[in-house]
Structure formats: C-alpha cells, structure tokens
Design an enzyme around this catalytic site. Structure first.
Site, PDB file in Angstrom:
ATOM      1  N   LYS A   1     -13.651  -5.123  -3.842  1.00 54.67           N
ATOM      2  CA  LYS A   1     -13.996  -3.813  -3.966  1.00 54.67           C
ATOM      3  C   LYS A   1     -13.115  -2.977  -4.748  1.00 54.67           C
ATOM      4  CE  LYS A   1     -12.357  -1.974   0.458  1.00 54.67           C
ATOM      5  NZ  LYS A   1     -12.044  -3.397   1.236  1.00 54.67           N
TER       6      LYS A   1
ATOM      7  N   LYS B   1       0.742  -1.142   0.151  1.00 57.72           N
ATOM      8  CA  LYS B   1       0.009   0.010  -0.040  1.00 57.72           C
ATOM      9  C   LYS B   1       0.747   1.196   0.003  1.00 57.72           C
ATOM     10  CE  LYS B   1      -4.417  -1.730   1.687  1.00 57.72           C
ATOM     11  NZ  LYS B   1      -5.370  -1.743   2.965  1.00 57.72           N
TER      12      LYS B   1
ATOM     13  N   LYS C   1      -8.948 -12.179  -7.241  1.00 55.85           N
ATOM     14  CA  LYS C   1     -10.011 -12.335  -6.191  1.00 55.85           C
ATOM     15  C   LYS C   1     -11.116 -11.125  -6.857  1.00 55.85           C
ATOM     16  CE  LYS C   1      -8.726 -10.219  -2.258  1.00 55.85           C
ATOM     17  NZ  LYS C   1      -9.524 -10.150  -0.634  1.00 55.85           N
TER      18      LYS C   1
HETATM   19  P1  ADP Z   1     -11.704  -6.500  -0.553  1.00 50.42           P
HETATM   20  O1  ADP Z   1     -10.809  -7.419  -0.821  1.00 50.42           O
HETATM   21  O2  ADP Z   1     -12.690  -6.312  -1.207  1.00 50.42           O
HETATM   22  O3  ADP Z   1     -10.917  -5.246  -0.314  1.00 50.42           O
HETATM   23  P2  ADP Z   1     -11.869  -6.787   2.530  1.00 50.42           P
HETATM   24  O4  ADP Z   1     -10.153  -6.914   2.455  1.00 50.42           O
HETATM   25  O5  ADP Z   1     -12.458  -5.744   3.038  1.00 50.42           O
HETATM   26  O6  ADP Z   1     -12.287  -7.069   0.864  1.00 50.42           O
HETATM   27  O7  ADP Z   1     -12.276  -8.216   2.691  1.00 50.42           O
HETATM   28  C1  ADP Z   1     -13.031  -8.406   4.253  1.00 50.42           C
HETATM   29  C2  ADP Z   1     -13.417  -9.879   4.120  1.00 50.42           C
HETATM   30  O8  ADP Z   1     -13.954 -10.569   3.107  1.00 50.42           O
HETATM   31  C3  ADP Z   1     -12.096 -10.532   4.442  1.00 50.42           C
HETATM   32  O9  ADP Z   1     -12.161 -11.470   5.862  1.00 50.42           O
HETATM   33  C4  ADP Z   1     -11.730 -11.307   3.419  1.00 50.42           C
HETATM   34  O10 ADP Z   1     -11.034 -12.394   3.575  1.00 50.42           O
HETATM   35  C5  ADP Z   1     -12.967 -11.648   2.513  1.00 50.42           C
HETATM   36  N1  ADP Z   1     -12.896 -11.532   1.207  1.00 50.42           N
HETATM   37  C6  ADP Z   1     -12.824 -10.279   0.438  1.00 50.42           C
HETATM   38  N2  ADP Z   1     -12.649 -10.909  -0.900  1.00 50.42           N
HETATM   39  C7  ADP Z   1     -12.712 -11.935  -0.908  1.00 50.42           C
HETATM   40  C8  ADP Z   1     -13.015 -13.062  -1.920  1.00 50.42           C
HETATM   41  N3  ADP Z   1     -12.831 -12.627  -3.373  1.00 50.42           N
HETATM   42  N4  ADP Z   1     -13.159 -14.279  -1.673  1.00 50.42           N
HETATM   43  C9  ADP Z   1     -13.569 -14.775  -0.417  1.00 50.42           C
HETATM   44  N5  ADP Z   1     -13.146 -13.735   0.680  1.00 50.42           N
HETATM   45  C10 ADP Z   1     -13.089 -12.452   0.534  1.00 50.42           C
HETATM   46 NA    NA Z   2      -8.462  -6.373   1.111  1.00 48.01          NA
END
Ligand code: ADP
Ligand code: NA
Length: 330
Positions: free
Chosen positions: A200, A114, A197
């Site tokens: 957001k 980051k 993956k």
């Molecule tokens: P993002 O990847 O969209 O930034 P976050 O990091 O806020 O999402 O993730 C919040 C939770 O959701 C975490 O526990 C993360 O492991 C789960 N998570 C996020 N994206 C995925 C995904 N594509 N598949 C499975 N779990 C996910």
């Molecule tokens: Na993340």
C-alpha cells in the site's frame, strides 16, 4: 475434538486491500479456517500508530471486515472481530510491557526502520510498543499457530520470548505459539517494480492491484505490467521477475499450478498471458467486490455480526486476562 487455535490480524489501513494482502493473507486465512479454531482480527488499535483520520479509520475498519467476509471468512466458523471491541488486548499489553526490556523492544527492525524514517520527534511510544500489543493479541487466545510473513517473524519471536518469560516467572499461563510458514508463492510483487513486494505504501499506484477497484482499472494495470524482452514464458524469479510475478498471480487466482499455466501458454506472447491474468483476477475479485459493497450497504447487519463475534472473542480473552492478572497480583 478441539481444533488448535490460530490467530492473525490485519490493519485497517486502506479502503481496499491489495492483491498482495489477498493472496498473502486472506486466501491463506480462508484455507486455514477449517483446520483451526481461527481468530481473524481487524487490528484498529495497531492502526493508531500511523495517526489516521478518525472518520477514515472507522470506515476502513468496517470495509476491511467486510472484505474478509466477502473473501470467504465465515463469521460463524471463525471468530472475525475488531480489536478495540475486545478491551483485554490493551489490558494484557500493559502487563506485558512490564516484562519487555527497553533494549529488547528497541531491537525490533520494523521499529528501527520506521523510527529512522519518521525521525525522533514523530516517533511515538505506540510505535515502540506495537510488538507488545501484537504479543497480547496472540497470547490472549492461547494461540498455537500464527501465519506470518517474513516481516512479522521477529515480532512472533518476541511473542514467544514473552510467553516463556511470563510462564517461568509467574507459572504456566500462556501457550507458546508457533509460526505457520507460508509458501514462497504467497508473495506478490509490484507490477511495475517486480523486485519489491506489492505494498500500500508503493511509490506509484500503477503497480498496485486493489480488490475494490473497478475491474477495468485493474485490467489496464495488468496489461501494462513490466516484463522482459526474452519472449519466453517460464518461471524464474531472478532472471524474469515480472513474468514470474504474473505467473504467481495467475496461479493464485485460478488454482492452476504454475507448471500448468506455463504449458498452456508455451509459444504464445506476453500479451496473451496478461489477458489470462486479467480474466483470472477479474473472476475472483468481481464477486468479492460486489459482496463487499452489499455488506457495506447494510452497516447495521455488519455491525451486528461484528458485535456477535466480539462477544465470542471477549469470552476467551477475558478468561486469559483474568488468569494473567491473578498471576501478577492484580
Ligand atoms: P503492506 O505491505 O501493504 O503495508 P500490510 O503490512 O498491512 O501490507 O500486510 C497485511 C498482510 O498482508 C500481512 O499478512 C502481509 O504478510 C500480507 N501482505 C502484504 N503485502 C503482501 C505481498 N506483497 N505479498 C504477499 N502478502 C502480502
Ligand atoms: Na507492511
């Protein structure tokens, strides 16, 4: 018999959770809450590291909590609360900052990624100490189990190191937590880029399914998901990432095994499979969406539930904080 404590949190970083959050976090949390004394936290202090708009942050915190409840987190069985409602998180994190090495924090790959992306002038100390706050989140509840995806593994390792270091320097204070490893099929990929993956921060919205979006919008995105030209329905993450992702989503939403879905759709086209996915996703998300909107329509009741749960969390957190303060001489 007391159940082991489990802690997990999610940032209120969007109006709606996406399908990856739902399968990779929420569904797991719902399944774990009977077996554990679970603390599920909307980590709004962590969200400050991305300098959100204040009104948006407040709204997203409520909306995230409402989606947890709507998805089946039972606020009378689990402790579902907002991080900033429990001051001990910030307080313990200051104590832990003082046993964390500068170099140790600098080795966190998420920080390195980051800060490289933002540049030194836009990188804050908050982002740097984020994993220490996460350690405080976990250690305050004498947590035994933390469900973690790959991206949080290093942070949990740091938490374990800090707990061990504090205990050996000041006397036994914290339980050293263990990871709860989630199944590989708890990971969801982008519908347009099935090698990445679902996130957001995806480049385009087309690959992202949101819990609170209109079902028609989600249906369209699923029908347009990237597949391959082999015309055969089987699970093979390497050779067929798009179809494998659709099968994973179908399975997570329907409760069917991937094998059962593959059998059912043998000899049929990708369009049929996609329609099946649309129906399965709609069946799960429709009631969650409706219930979330109901909860958000009555903010006083939502706030009452959150305050009640924060009181439960505060009771436990304050006890641990008092012990840690006493140990270090405060
Ligand atoms: P993002 O990847 O969209 O930034 P976050 O990091 O806020 O999402 O993730 C919040 C939770 O959701 C975490 O526990 C993360 O492991 C789960 N998570 C996020 N994206 C995925 C995904 N594509 N598949 C499975 N779990 C996910
Ligand atoms: Na993340």
């Amino acid at each position: 018999m007391t159940k082991p404590v489990l802690f997990s949190g999610m940032q209120p970083s969007n109006d709606s959770l996406h399908l990856g959050n739902f399968v990779g976090a929420l569904q797991q949390w719902v399944a774990l809450q009977a077996e554990y004394d679970a603390y599920y936290c909307v980590v709004d202090l962590h969200a400050l590291t991305s300098s959100p708009n204040p009104e948006e942050l407040r709204a997203r915190t409520r909306s995230t909590a409402a989606q947890y409840m709507a998805a089946g987190i039972d606020a009378s069985q689990s402790t579902l609360y907002v991080q900033s409602h429990v001051p001990a998180h910030a307080q313990l994190s200051w104590v832990l900052n003082n046993i964390t090495g500068f170099g140790e924090a600098g080795r966190m790959t998420q920080f390195k990624d980051k800060s490289a992306r933002f540049g030194a002038d836009s990188t804050t100390v908050g982002l740097f100490t984020y994993p220490v706050l996460m350690a405080a989140d976990i250690l305050l509840y004498q947590t035994r189990a933390v469900p973690v995806g790959e991206d949080q593994r290093q942070h949990l390792e740091l938490t374990r190191d800090l707990a061990g270091r504090f205990n050996s320097r000041f006397g036994d204070t914290f339980t050293v937590p263990e990871p709860v490893i989630l199944k590989e099929t708890a990971k969801i990929y982008d519908l347009q880029h099935p090698g990445s993956k679902m996130s957001k921060s995806a480049e385009s919205e087309a690959g992202l399914i949101k819990v609170l979006d209109d079902p028609k919008v989600n249906a369209k995105k699923i029908m347009r998901a990237v597949t391959d030209d082999e015309a055969s329905i089987r699970f093979d993450r390497e050779a067929k990432p798009g179809i494998s992702n659709l099968l994973t989503i179908f399975s997570a939403m329907s409760g069917w095994t991937i094998d059962a879905i593959v059998d059912e759709y043998q000899g049929r086209g990708y369009g049929d499979l996609k329609k099946g996915v649309v129906d399965a996703v709609t069946a799960v998300f429709e009631p969650v969406r409706t219930r979330t909107l109901e909860l958000l329509d009555d903010p006083a009741e939502l706030d009452r539930l959150l305050a009640q749960n924060a009181a439960k969390a505060n009771e436990v957190a304050e006890k641990t904080l008092a012990l840690a303060y006493e140990r270090v001489g405060l």
